[in-house]
Design an enzyme around this catalytic site. Structure first.
Site, PDB file in Angstrom:
ATOM      1  N   TYR A 179     -35.678   4.758  -4.557  1.00 43.30           N
ATOM      2  CA  TYR A 179     -34.720   5.055  -5.632  1.00 43.30           C
ATOM      3  C   TYR A 179     -33.701   6.094  -5.172  1.00 43.30           C
ATOM      4  O   TYR A 179     -32.510   5.998  -5.452  1.00 43.30           O
ATOM      5  CB  TYR A 179     -35.474   5.581  -6.853  1.00 43.30           C
ATOM      6  N   PHE A 204      -4.027  -5.816 -11.337  1.00 44.10           N
ATOM      7  CA  PHE A 204      -5.167  -6.713 -11.226  1.00 44.10           C
ATOM      8  C   PHE A 204      -5.907  -6.612 -12.561  1.00 44.10           C
ATOM      9  O   PHE A 204      -5.933  -5.552 -13.182  1.00 44.10           O
ATOM     10  CB  PHE A 204      -6.080  -6.376 -10.047  1.00 44.10           C
ATOM     11  N   THR A 205      -6.502  -7.733 -12.975  1.00 40.71           N
ATOM     12  CA  THR A 205      -7.050  -7.822 -14.329  1.00 40.71           C
ATOM     13  C   THR A 205      -8.006  -6.678 -14.663  1.00 40.71           C
ATOM     14  O   THR A 205      -7.786  -5.934 -15.623  1.00 40.71           O
ATOM     15  CB  THR A 205      -7.760  -9.172 -14.501  1.00 40.71           C
ATOM     16  N   ASP A 221      -6.370   0.123  -3.898  1.00 43.56           N
ATOM     17  CA  ASP A 221      -7.334  -0.939  -4.150  1.00 43.56           C
ATOM     18  C   ASP A 221      -7.400  -1.667  -2.815  1.00 43.56           C
ATOM     19  O   ASP A 221      -6.534  -2.475  -2.478  1.00 43.56           O
ATOM     20  CB  ASP A 221      -6.886  -1.872  -5.275  1.00 43.56           C
ATOM     21  N   LYS A 245     -15.325  -9.444  -1.446  1.00 45.98           N
ATOM     22  CA  LYS A 245     -14.263 -10.166  -0.741  1.00 45.98           C
ATOM     23  C   LYS A 245     -14.390  -9.914   0.768  1.00 45.98           C
ATOM     24  O   LYS A 245     -15.205 -10.531   1.419  1.00 45.98           O
ATOM     25  CB  LYS A 245     -12.895  -9.743  -1.257  1.00 45.98           C
ATOM     26  N   ARG A 305      -3.927 -18.155 -12.752  1.00 48.21           N
ATOM     27  CA  ARG A 305      -3.437 -16.784 -12.626  1.00 48.21           C
ATOM     28  C   ARG A 305      -2.027 -16.767 -13.211  1.00 48.21           C
ATOM     29  O   ARG A 305      -1.032 -16.690 -12.502  1.00 48.21           O
ATOM     30  CB  ARG A 305      -3.427 -16.311 -11.168  1.00 48.21           C
ATOM     31  N   PHE A 327      -9.109 -14.581 -19.911  1.00 47.86           N
ATOM     32  CA  PHE A 327      -9.129 -15.761 -19.020  1.00 47.86           C
ATOM     33  C   PHE A 327     -10.541 -16.205 -18.659  1.00 47.86           C
ATOM     34  O   PHE A 327     -10.781 -17.370 -18.398  1.00 47.86           O
ATOM     35  CB  PHE A 327      -8.334 -15.469 -17.736  1.00 47.86           C
TER      36      PHE A 327
HETATM   37  C1  LIG Z   1     -12.112  -8.694  -7.281  1.00 51.21           C
HETATM   38  C2  LIG Z   1     -11.191  -7.575  -7.384  1.00 51.21           C
HETATM   39  C3  LIG Z   1     -11.479  -6.435  -8.132  1.00 51.21           C
HETATM   40  C4  LIG Z   1     -12.705  -6.325  -9.009  1.00 51.21           C
HETATM   41  O1  LIG Z   1     -13.850  -6.384  -8.263  1.00 51.21           O
HETATM   42  P1  LIG Z   1     -15.199  -7.062  -8.773  1.00 51.21           P
HETATM   43  O2  LIG Z   1     -16.103  -6.921  -7.582  1.00 51.21           O
HETATM   44  O3  LIG Z   1     -14.901  -8.481  -9.125  1.00 51.21           O
HETATM   45  O4  LIG Z   1     -15.688  -6.292  -9.943  1.00 51.21           O
HETATM   46  C5  LIG Z   1     -10.576  -5.393  -8.108  1.00 51.21           C
HETATM   47  N1  LIG Z   1      -9.421  -5.478  -7.423  1.00 51.21           N
HETATM   48  C6  LIG Z   1      -9.093  -6.565  -6.713  1.00 51.21           C
HETATM   49  C7  LIG Z   1      -7.822  -6.600  -5.981  1.00 51.21           C
HETATM   50  C8  LIG Z   1      -9.956  -7.653  -6.672  1.00 51.21           C
HETATM   51  O5  LIG Z   1      -9.607  -8.751  -5.990  1.00 51.21           O
END
Ligand SMILES: *Cc1c(COP(=O)(O)O)cnc(C)c1O
Length: 481
Positions: free
Chosen positions: A80, A132-133, A223, A266, A390, A453
Site C-alpha cells: 500500500y 480537451f474535453t 498536457d 496513450k 469530435r 458525447f
Molecule cells: C486522453 C486525454 C486526457 C484524459 O486522460 P484519461 O486518461 O482519458 O483520463 C487528457 N488530455 C488529453 C490530451 C488526452 O488525450
C-alpha cells in the site's frame, strides 16, 4: 534497397515489432450491425466491442503491451505504501522528463482533477491551445474559465501549417496583460493537440510561451499526453530538432514547463494510468494532500503495483524513435490513401489519428444535425468500423453556440493493426463517401449533463435509419483489397 525509413510522406515504416499474441475479430453481417447501432443510440461509445470489427474509437488504453512491460508486471509490488514499483516509476519519469515530483493517478483526468483543485480558484482563467474535453471540464468544475488561445490555423482543416498546435502569442499576451497574475490560474499547452487533429506545437512557440508566463508570473503546465509524437514532429519540422535525439527533444520540451499532466493510456502503452509531474515542492505537497482523498496513497494513486511497473517500462519505450516513427507512419499512410481518393480530412495528418472533416464530407447535413456523429454511425454500418465524433457533440458546452470543428476521428491504437486493416478502413470510408448523400442528420434523444458525447443517444432525423441505403452495396463483402 528496402528501408525501415519512410521514402515519402505517406509511406509506411516497417514495424519494429512482431506479433506474439493475437485477439480474434469478426465482422457482423449488416443486419446485426444495424441492430447494434440502434441499440447504441447511434453513439459509437455505446457499442459493444464484440460488435466492432476494426476499433478506431480511441488510442486510449488500447495499445499492445510489449513483452518487457508484461515481464515487468510480474515485479509489481502491491504494498500500500512505499512500494518499490512507485520508486521505479519515479526514476523512469525523472530520467525521461526531468520533473522532481511524481503523483500517480488512475488516469489522465485524475491528474487534471488534482491540478485544477490546487491551481484554479473561482473566476480564474485557463488559457490553452484549444480544449480537451476532460481538461476543460475539471478546470470549470473548479470554477475556472477556459480561454482558447490556439493559432487560428488550428481550426482550419485545410491549412498545412506545420505547427497547428501553436499558441497565438499575441492572443495569450492580451489575456495575460489584462488578467495576470491574479486572475490566471495557469497556462495549459497541449502537445499534439488532439482536438485540432493531433497537431504539434513547436519548441520555438513553447519557449515564447514560457517567456510570457514567466514575465507575468503564471505557471505553465503541459498536457504532455502525446509528447513523444510531438517531439518527432519537432525533429522533422524545426531546424533545431534535426540534430537532436528523440529523448533529447522530449526532455527539452518537458523542461520548458513547470509541470505536466499525462494520460499514460496513450504514449506510454498502458491500459490504465496517468500522473501529474511537478517541480514546485509546495505545490506537489498540496497535490499529495489531495491525492489521498480522490485517488489513493501517493505511492500508487489509483493504480496497482503491476500497473506502475508497466507504466515505468512504457515511459522508456515512448522515447524509442523507431516505435514512434512507425506509429506516425500509420496515420500518414491512412491519411494518404484517403487524400488520394479526394476524401476531406484534416491536413497535415496528425499524430494519432486521421480526422475526417464531416462538414465537407456531408455538406448537406447542418451542424445542428450532428454530421460527425452521423458519419461515425455510417462508418460502423458500412464496415463495422468504430470511430469517434469530435465535433459539436463533444465541443458544445451547455447552450453556447458552436460552429467549430466537426470531425470524425479514426484513431490508431499503438502496435495493434496492420497495413491490411488500414487499407480496409480506407475502402470502407471511400464507399461511404461515394454514397454520402444517403447519410442523414441525427436528433439527440438523450443529453447527459457532463461530457455529453460519452453517453448521449440519437436517432436519425428522417425516422428511417440511413442504414437502409448504405447496406445493400456493402452487404455482399467488405470492400477489402
Ligand atoms: C486522453 C486525454 C486526457 C484524459 O486522460 P484519461 O486518461 O482519458 O483520463 C487528457 N488530455 C488529453 C490530451 C488526452 O488525450
Amino acid at each position: 534497397m528496402p528501408s525501415c525509413e519512410p521514402r515519402g510522406d505517406d509511406d509506411l515504416v516497417v514495424p519494429p515489432w512482431k506479433i506474439k499474441v493475437v485477439e480474434l475479430i469478426a465482422l457482423l453481417d449488416p443486419r446485426e450491425r444495424r441492430r447494434a447501432l440502434v441499440e447504441a443510440g447511434y453513439n459509437t461509445f455505446l457499442l459493444r466491442s464484440e460488435d466492432v470489427f476494426v476499433d478506431l474509437l480511441t488510442d486510449s488504453g488500447t495499445s499492445a503491451l510489449s513483452q518487457e512491460q508484461r515481464a515487468a508486471m510480474e515485479l509489481g509490488d502491491e504494498a500500500y505504501a512505499g512500494s518499490r514499483s512507485f520508486f521505479r516509476l519515479e526514476r523512469a519519469m525523472r530520467e525521461v522528463y526531468g520533473y522532481r515530483h511524481l503523483v500517480p493517478t488512475h488516469q489522465g483526468r485524475g491528474a487534471e482533477h488534482l491540478l485544477s483543485k490546487v491551481l484554479v480558484r473561482p473566476g480564474q482563467l485557463v488559457p490553452s491551445n484549444l480544449y480537451f474535453t476532460t481538461s476543460r471540464e475539471h478546470a470549470e468544475l473548479a470554477g475556472g474559465r477556459w480561454v482558447d488561445v490556439a493559432v487560428p490555423e488550428a481550426q482550419d482543416t485545410t491549412s498545412t501549417h506545420p505547427f497547428k498546435g501553436n499558441v497565438d502569442l499575441a492572443a495569450l499576451e492580451n489575456v495575460l496583460r489584462a488578467a495576470a497574475p491574479e486572475r490566471v490560474a495557469f497556462v495549459r499547452v497541449e502537445t499534439c493537440v488532439n482536438m485540432a487533429g493531433g497537431q504539434p506545437v513547436s519548441v520555438a512557440n513553447l519557449a515564447a510561451v514560457r517567456e510570457l508566463t514567466r514575465a507575468h508570473g503564471v505557471p505553465l503546465i503541459l498536457d504532455a499526453t502525446r509528447l513523444s509524437e510531438n517531439a518527432v514532429f519537432v525533429k522533422d519540422r524545426e531546424p533545431a530538432g534535426e540534430s537532436a535525439t528523440l529523448p533529447g527533444v522530449i526532455a527539452e520540451i518537458a523542461a520548458l514547463a513547470d509541470g505536466a499532466v499525462f494520460s499514460s493510456k496513450k504514449d506510454h502503452f498502458v491500459p490504465i494510468g496517468g500522473f501529474l509531474a511537478l517541480n514546485d515542492d509546495e505545490l506537489a505537497e498540496r497535490v499529495r494532500e489531495l491525492v489521498v482523498v480522490y485517488e489513493g496513497f501517493p505511492h500508487y494513486g489509483g493504480m496497482a503495483g503491476h500497473d506502475l511497473e508497466a507504466l515505468a517500462q512504457g515511459i522508456r519505450e515512448s522515447t524509442d524513435e523507431a516505435l514512434v516513427r512507425h506509429y506516425l507512419s500509420q496515420s500518414a499512410y491512412l491519411g494518404g490513401l484517403l487524400l488520394e481518393r479526394g476524401i476531406p480530412i484534416v491536413v497535415p495528418v496528425g499524430a494519432h489519428a486521421v480526422f475526417l472533416d464531416a462538414k465537407r464530407f456531408l455538406p448537406h447535413v447542418p451542424q445542428t444535425s450532428f454530421p460527425a456523429q452521423a458519419l461515425a454511425a455510417a462508418l460502423y454500418l458500412a464496415g463495422g468500423i468504430r470511430s469517434m465524433e469530435r465535433g459539436i457533440v463533444s465541443g458544445q458546452h451547455g447552450d453556447e453556440p458552436y460552429d467549430g470543428l466537426e470531425l470524425v476521428r479514426l484513431t490508431i491504437p499503438r502496435r495493434v493493426y496492420t497495413e491490411e486493416h488500414l487499407r480496409y478502413v480506407a475502402d470502407v470510408v471511400t464507399e461511404v463517401f461515394e454514397r454520402r448523400e444517403l447519410v442523414s442528420g441525427l436528433r439527440m434523444t438523450y443529453e447527459p449533463t457532463h461530457l455529453r458525447f460519452f453517453q448521449a443517444r440519437f436517432e436519425p432525423e428522417g425516422g428511417e435509419p440511413f442504414a437502409g441505403s448504405l447496406e445493400p452495396a456493402l452487404a455482399s463483402e467488405p470492400a477489402s483489397s
